[in-house]
Design a protein around this motif. Structure first.
Motif, short mmCIF file in Angstrom:
data_model
loop_
_atom_site.label_atom_id
_atom_site.label_comp_id
_atom_site.label_asym_id
_atom_site.label_seq_id
_atom_site.Cartn_x
_atom_site.Cartn_y
_atom_site.Cartn_z
N ARG B 43 0.87 -1.18 0.00
CA ARG B 43 0.00 0.00 0.00
C ARG B 43 0.90 1.22 0.00
O ARG B 43 1.74 1.39 0.87
CB ARG B 43 -0.90 0.01 1.23
N GLN B 55 2.96 -0.54 3.97
CA GLN B 55 2.98 -1.93 4.43
C GLN B 55 2.81 -2.87 3.24
O GLN B 55 2.28 -2.48 2.20
CB GLN B 55 1.87 -2.20 5.44
N GLY B 58 1.47 -6.70 6.35
CA GLY B 58 0.85 -6.15 7.54
C GLY B 58 1.89 -5.60 8.49
O GLY B 58 2.99 -6.16 8.61
N ILE B 59 1.55 -4.52 9.15
CA ILE B 59 2.53 -3.82 9.99
C ILE B 59 3.00 -4.69 11.15
O ILE B 59 4.19 -4.75 11.46
CB ILE B 59 1.93 -2.49 10.50
N THR B 60 2.05 -5.40 11.79
CA THR B 60 2.43 -6.20 12.95
C THR B 60 3.42 -7.30 12.56
O THR B 60 4.44 -7.50 13.23
CB THR B 60 1.17 -6.80 13.59
N ALA B 61 3.11 -8.01 11.48
CA ALA B 61 3.99 -9.10 11.03
C ALA B 61 5.37 -8.55 10.63
O ALA B 61 6.40 -9.16 10.93
CB ALA B 61 3.35 -9.84 9.86
N GLY B 247 5.14 1.88 7.87
CA GLY B 247 4.30 1.65 9.05
C GLY B 247 5.08 0.97 10.16
O GLY B 247 5.11 1.44 11.30
N ASP B 250 7.88 2.99 11.62
CA ASP B 250 7.42 3.94 12.63
C ASP B 250 7.19 3.26 13.98
O ASP B 250 7.61 3.77 15.02
CB ASP B 250 6.14 4.63 12.14
N THR B 251 6.55 2.09 13.99
CA THR B 251 6.31 1.43 15.29
C THR B 251 7.62 0.91 15.88
O THR B 251 7.80 0.92 17.10
CB THR B 251 5.29 0.29 15.17
N SER B 335 1.34 4.72 19.81
CA SER B 335 0.80 3.58 19.08
C SER B 335 0.76 2.38 19.98
O SER B 335 1.47 2.31 20.99
CB SER B 335 1.70 3.28 17.88
N PHE B 336 -0.06 1.43 19.58
CA PHE B 336 0.06 0.12 20.18
C PHE B 336 1.33 -0.50 19.59
O PHE B 336 1.52 -0.47 18.38
CB PHE B 336 -1.16 -0.74 19.86
#
Lengths: 137, 383
Positions: B43, B55, B58-61, B247, B250-251, B335-336
């Protein structure tokens, strides 16, 4: 992505499915794609009256926080408990259901329509597809 | 070393102007990896005048891949400028808060570019080579910093070349990074010390590899010609690096408590407030902002880390209240955080509220969340 033809849609990317006088509500796959994986969800309590187009909950991802708007007027009769923390059973919310299956297992609430309320103001799948296309998606 | 970092010709105004016009026109710049990102379902979002991937899967992965194995980032949007000539050292000492003279050859150093008031114009990296210097500047600040350098080079015999348009920059980050770079370059870059760099060859073409990053993990950043960017990127992917977007960048940097320009850093805060006093060498001699920083007002708000109760994120701009309900400051990033599994934030608060353990309330769109000041960084890798 394909938006199921048997659902109706709000411009703010919620979907609604009417069965009898109860409407199941969730968010669209497009919403999840934009939001990225959900990390937090707040849903209205059972028994709460909700108004069409008004915020009834919150969904967050690592990137953003968004209101969830009720597509219809009515009363919340059920919530998808799997998406919420169960403190008694020490079960964590499973937001992967929303991420992986937003039109199915990721449903959020069921709303009993207020007297006289309908889904007529909501978009059809074709109209929602057209909205996404006009926004350049 | 080949020709990458040897300054050639005078500073190229055209590049800065093009970057500036791109921002004005909203027609974004594209890195040499743009098509790869699009082809691999990234994206894409506008960022600092560029179209960049936010991403892929996915950002978490992606975040977890960097903490547990290795992730790959296209950071070609960062501006790369080489600075040479007889006055390069004195020029850089004048515009950079950290010491340049004490740098060893091939060393990389973090510091700030400040205005006369001590306000932060950018946070940058300076690379020292035997024959000159390179600086890496934030994408969004490229026109501003190039103009600032141009203004302050007057009377100095230096050569400045913006190399951004003809090079790409790729970061491989995570505990497996060392395995992934094995044999790729003519030099054994696994021997590089943290914050050191080496000019070397990739596919017989000059490139620069540094042991640097913006994730809190071990890793490398590679500056390579546009022509070889796709080849190097694909090689890392083949070796198992997970493509990561802005994404997760950033986290990851938030967990590592690294400040981000436009959030923790701007022209209205100074490096002392930002907790970056270690990168300001007041005793190194004169530099722009020195007098203001030497007299920095100790009652100004300071940067702190916060843990937020629950899983809701406290976003940038959310106001903070102290125990008496008085304004305490505001959130700059929040953020989380997927690895620590906590809602974390950085904020500026009144200095008397900055001690670890101080309870604060965050107003998140009308609801109050409880927060506690906790030590920075939130995440520190085990070596």
């Amino acid at each position: 992505m394909s938006n199921p033809a048997d659902l109706r849609y709000s411009p703010s990317h919620e979907w609604a499915k009417l069965e009898g006088d109860v409407v199941t509500v969730g968010v669209t796959a497009f919403a999840i794609e934009q939001l990225t994986e959900p990390t937090f969800l707040e849903l209205p309590a059972v028994g709460k009256a909700v108004a069409a187009g008004k915020a009834f909950g919150i969904i967050e991802s690592v990137k953003s926080t968004s209101d969830l708007n009720s597509p219809v007027a009515g009363t919340v009769v059920e919530r998808n408990e799997l998406l919420l923390e169960d403190k008694a059973k020490k079960r964590a919310p499973d937001l992967s259901l929303v991420n992986d299956d937003p039109f199915g297992k990721g449903w959020m609430v069921k709303i009993k329509l207020a007297p006289g309320a309908t889904l007529d103001h909501l978009l059809t799948a074709a109209q929602y597809d057209a909205q996404l296309a006009s926004e350049g998606h | 070393m080949g020709n990458y970092d040897k300054p050639r010709g005078r500073f190229h105004v055209g590049a800065a102007l093009r970057a500036f016009i791109a921002v004005l026109n909203m027609s974004n710049l594209r890195t040499p990896l743009y098509q790869w990102h699009v082809d691999h379902k990234a994206r894409m979002v506008p960022f600092g005048g560029w179209d960049m991937p936010v991403q892929y899967a996915g950002i978490t992965a992606e975040h977890k891949a960097v903490r547990s194995a290795a992730g790959l980032f296209d950071i070609s949007h960062m501006a790369r400028v080489s600075i040479g000539g007889p006055d390069a050292l004195s020029f850089l000492e004048g515009v950079f808060t950290n010491s340049v003279a004490t740098m060893k050859n091939d060393q990389v150093r973090y510091g700030l570019v400040c205005n006369e008031r001590g306000g932060i114009l950018d946070d940058i990296l300076v690379y020292r080579w035997p024959y000159g210097y390179s600086v890496v500047v934030n994408a969004s600040n490229r026109p501003k910093i190039l103009a600032w350098f141009e203004q302050h080079r007057v009377g100095k015999n230096i050569e400045m070349v913006d190399q951004t348009d003809r090079t790409a920059m790729i970061a491989v980050q995570g505990p497996k990074s060392v395995e992934l770079v094995a044999g790729l370059f003519d030099n054994d870059v696994s021997k590089l010390k943290y914050y050191y760099a080496t000019p070397t060859l990739y596919c017989r073409q000059p490139c620069v590899v540094s042991r640097t990053g913006y994730t809190g993990e071990d890793g490398f950043e590679v500056i390579v010609s546009n022509e070889l960017a796709l080849s190097l990127w694909s090689e890392f992917v083949t070796r198992g690096a997970v493509p990561c977007g802005l994404g997760s960048r950033d986290t990851l940097r938030l967990e590592a408590a690294m400040p981000l320009y436009g959030h923790e850093l701007n022209e209205d805060v100074n490096p002392i407030q930002a907790g970056l006093g270690w990168a300001v060498k007041l005793d190194k001699g004169e530099f722009i902002g020195r007098a203001a920083l030497a007299a920095s007002d100790p009652t100004k708000p300071v940067r702190v880390g916060l843990e937020i109760e629950g899983k809701r994120a406290a976003r940038e701009g959310s106001p903070l209240l102290d125990a008496d309900g008085k304004p305490a400051g505001s959130i700059t990033s929040g953020s989380f955080c997927p690895w620590l599994d906590k809602s974390l934030a950085m904020a500026y608060v009144r200095p008397e509220l900055a001690s670890v353990g101080t309870p604060l309330d965050v107003d998140v769109r009308g609801s109050t969340l409880h927060a506690t000041v906790i030590p920075l960084p939130f995440y520190k890798r085990t070596k």
